[in-house]
Design an enzyme around this catalytic site. Structure first.
Site, PDB file in Angstrom:
ATOM      1  N   ARG A  92      11.663  -0.738  14.976  1.00  0.00           N
ATOM      2  CA  ARG A  92      11.123   0.467  15.587  1.00  0.00           C
ATOM      3  C   ARG A  92      10.163   0.138  16.732  1.00  0.00           C
ATOM      4  O   ARG A  92       9.359  -0.777  16.633  1.00  0.00           O
ATOM      5  CB  ARG A  92      10.378   1.291  14.527  1.00  0.00           C
ATOM      6  N   ARG A 101       0.667  13.730  -2.457  1.00  0.00           N
ATOM      7  CA  ARG A 101       0.889  12.292  -2.592  1.00  0.00           C
ATOM      8  C   ARG A 101       0.649  11.836  -4.031  1.00  0.00           C
ATOM      9  O   ARG A 101       1.081  10.760  -4.421  1.00  0.00           O
ATOM     10  CB  ARG A 101      -0.110  11.537  -1.701  1.00  0.00           C
ATOM     11  N   ARG A 111       3.018  -1.050   2.898  1.00  0.00           N
ATOM     12  CA  ARG A 111       3.035   0.423   2.910  1.00  0.00           C
ATOM     13  C   ARG A 111       4.118   0.967   1.984  1.00  0.00           C
ATOM     14  O   ARG A 111       3.919   1.980   1.314  1.00  0.00           O
ATOM     15  CB  ARG A 111       3.246   0.945   4.333  1.00  0.00           C
ATOM     16  N   ARG A 132       4.494  -1.406  17.384  1.00  0.00           N
ATOM     17  CA  ARG A 132       3.203  -1.086  16.777  1.00  0.00           C
ATOM     18  C   ARG A 132       2.640  -2.298  16.058  1.00  0.00           C
ATOM     19  O   ARG A 132       3.372  -3.024  15.386  1.00  0.00           O
ATOM     20  CB  ARG A 132       3.360   0.061  15.780  1.00  0.00           C
ATOM     21  N   LYS A 151      12.405  11.260   7.820  1.00  0.00           N
ATOM     22  CA  LYS A 151      11.733  12.496   7.409  1.00  0.00           C
ATOM     23  C   LYS A 151      11.250  13.302   8.616  1.00  0.00           C
ATOM     24  O   LYS A 151      11.391  14.516   8.644  1.00  0.00           O
ATOM     25  CB  LYS A 151      10.537  12.112   6.537  1.00  0.00           C
TER      26      LYS A 151
END
Ligand SMILES: [Zn+2]
Length: 221
Positions: free
Chosen positions: A130, A93, A173, A162, A17
């Site tokens: 990632r 959201r 998530r 991360r 995105k």
């Protein structure tokens, strides 16, 4: 000149995105309005909103509808967004947020809601590999053959894994996104305002699909 656009981009984390928002923003010459970026900036700058947002986020919660709607209303009333339009990323959201957005945009409605669809297994694999630059936030994909320390090509900062990119945290998530967004997708689908875009392709091909969907909406008026 290409006319502006008023777009909402939905999609799982890791669906690409961010990349597509930047490209759409250049293509239509409209601001990319990311509510996540706005909240993070507010926290960094220590504004009143930032202090409230930090309290909620440190608690693992989501900033309430009322605050989010206020932020978005103010931003959409600024000159650039009022004129050519915008790409909304991270908002709405929830269905109440979508309803509030319909009121805010009553005079200049959203052209179309784009759902960038990439299957869950695929984004999970992408997110697990990632790596992120600690200083500038540029994303990288780990292939296993990197030099250590890994230095960011953009700014020279450290490229790190991360803390919240563990498989468990990512699954959590993605679950949250699913729970929140499925009612939203139904809401827009019922009103015939949703275009589902297959996001499993090269960035160029995905971008072409997105712009085609916007063009088609305009032609059908
Ligand atoms: Zn960097």
């Amino acid at each position: 000149m290409i006319p502006g656009a008023r777009l909402i981009l939905l999609g799982r984390q890791g669906a690409g995105k961010g990349t597509q928002c930047v490209r759409l923003s250049r293509h239509f010459v409209v601001p990319h309005i990311s509510t996540g970026d706005m909240l993070r900036a507010a926290v960094r700058e220590g504004t009143e909103l930032g202090r409230v947002a930090k309290l909620v986020m440190d608690d693992g919660g989501l900033v309430g509808d009322e605050i989010m709607v206020g932020i978005v209303r103010d931003r959409l009333n600024q000159h650039d967004a009022k004129g050519r339009g915008y790409i909304l990323d991270g908002f709405p959201r929830t269905v109440p947020q979508a309803q509030a957005l319909d009121e805010i945009t009553a005079e200049r409605p959203i052209d179309i809601v784009l759902d960038l669809d990439v299957p869950r297994e695929l984004v999970l694999a992408r997110l697990t590999s990632r790596r992120v630059c600690r200083d500038c936030g540029t994303n990288y994909v780990a292939g296993g053959d990197e030099k250590h320390p890994w230095i960011c090509e953009v700014c020279g900062g450290d490229v790190m894994h991360r803390d919240d990119d563990t498989p468990e945290a990512i699954e959590h998530r993605l679950d949250l996104y699913e729970q929140q967004t499925s009612p939203l997708i139904e809401y827009y689908q019922r009103q015939n305002r949703l275009a589902v875009i297959d996001g499993v392709a090269t960035p160029d091909a995905v971008f072409a699909r997105l712009t085609r969907a916007v063009d088609l909406t305009r032609r059908s008026g």
